[in-house]
Design a protein around this motif. Sequence first.
Motif, PDB file in Angstrom:
ATOM      1  N   UNK A 120       0.863  -1.174   0.000  1.00  0.00           N
ATOM      2  CA  UNK A 120       0.000   0.000   0.000  1.00  0.00           C
ATOM      3  C   UNK A 120       0.902   1.226   0.000  1.00  0.00           C
ATOM      4  N   UNK A 121       0.734   2.043  -1.013  1.00  0.00           N
ATOM      5  CA  UNK A 121       1.523   3.269  -1.138  1.00  0.00           C
ATOM      6  C   UNK A 121       0.582   4.437  -0.867  1.00  0.00           C
ATOM      7  N   UNK A 149      -2.230   0.625  -4.910  1.00  0.00           N
ATOM      8  CA  UNK A 149      -2.101  -0.760  -4.466  1.00  0.00           C
ATOM      9  C   UNK A 149      -1.255  -1.568  -5.454  1.00  0.00           C
ATOM     10  N   UNK A 150      -0.315  -2.330  -4.908  1.00  0.00           N
ATOM     11  CA  UNK A 150       0.491  -3.246  -5.723  1.00  0.00           C
ATOM     12  C   UNK A 150       0.303  -4.641  -5.131  1.00  0.00           C
ATOM     13  N   UNK A 151      -0.192  -5.580  -5.944  1.00  0.00           N
ATOM     14  CA  UNK A 151      -0.442  -6.946  -5.485  1.00  0.00           C
ATOM     15  C   UNK A 151       0.512  -7.888  -6.206  1.00  0.00           C
ATOM     16  N   UNK A 152       1.349  -8.571  -5.427  1.00  0.00           N
ATOM     17  CA  UNK A 152       2.321  -9.524  -5.983  1.00  0.00           C
ATOM     18  C   UNK A 152       3.098  -8.919  -7.152  1.00  0.00           C
ATOM     19  N   UNK A 169      -7.543   2.319  -5.947  1.00  0.00           N
ATOM     20  CA  UNK A 169      -8.738   1.475  -5.958  1.00  0.00           C
ATOM     21  C   UNK A 169     -10.061   2.195  -5.721  1.00  0.00           C
ATOM     22  N   UNK A 170     -10.032   3.486  -5.424  1.00  0.00           N
ATOM     23  CA  UNK A 170     -11.297   4.138  -5.092  1.00  0.00           C
ATOM     24  C   UNK A 170     -11.338   5.599  -5.449  1.00  0.00           C
ATOM     25  N   UNK A 208     -13.675  -0.551   0.640  1.00  0.00           N
ATOM     26  CA  UNK A 208     -13.384  -1.875   1.185  1.00  0.00           C
ATOM     27  C   UNK A 208     -12.794  -2.730   0.065  1.00  0.00           C
ATOM     28  N   UNK A 209     -11.679  -3.408   0.351  1.00  0.00           N
ATOM     29  CA  UNK A 209     -11.022  -4.257  -0.638  1.00  0.00           C
ATOM     30  C   UNK A 209     -10.904  -5.669  -0.085  1.00  0.00           C
ATOM     31  N   UNK A 210     -10.970  -6.657  -0.970  1.00  0.00           N
ATOM     32  CA  UNK A 210     -10.793  -8.053  -0.561  1.00  0.00           C
ATOM     33  C   UNK A 210      -9.861  -8.733  -1.553  1.00  0.00           C
TER      34      UNK A 210
END
Length: 82
Positions: A13-14, A61-64, A71-72, A79-81
């Motif tokens: 999370x940046x 957001x950076x995922x893997x 995201x918003x 809310x993120x999942x």
Amino acid sequence: DAKPVPKNLELIIEALDAVEIEYLTLTGKNEKIKLNPDQLHTIKTKSGLKINVSNGGAVNIIVNGKDIGVPGTLGKPNKLTY
């Protein structure tokens, strides 16, 4: 009845602005953090992560290793999942 195998998850999370983040992992770890602009926070867990962001437009957001982006909407909670 095959259950999905939890995958390793690295979420970065940046903070683009001051933001409050609360997250809950599958293992029940619940943490609340505050980030200032340009701060990074890395969460490493198995998949099954729920995140509440106080300002959805204030984080990237950076995922893997993959940049997901913002995201918003600025000023609105999100809310993120994963």
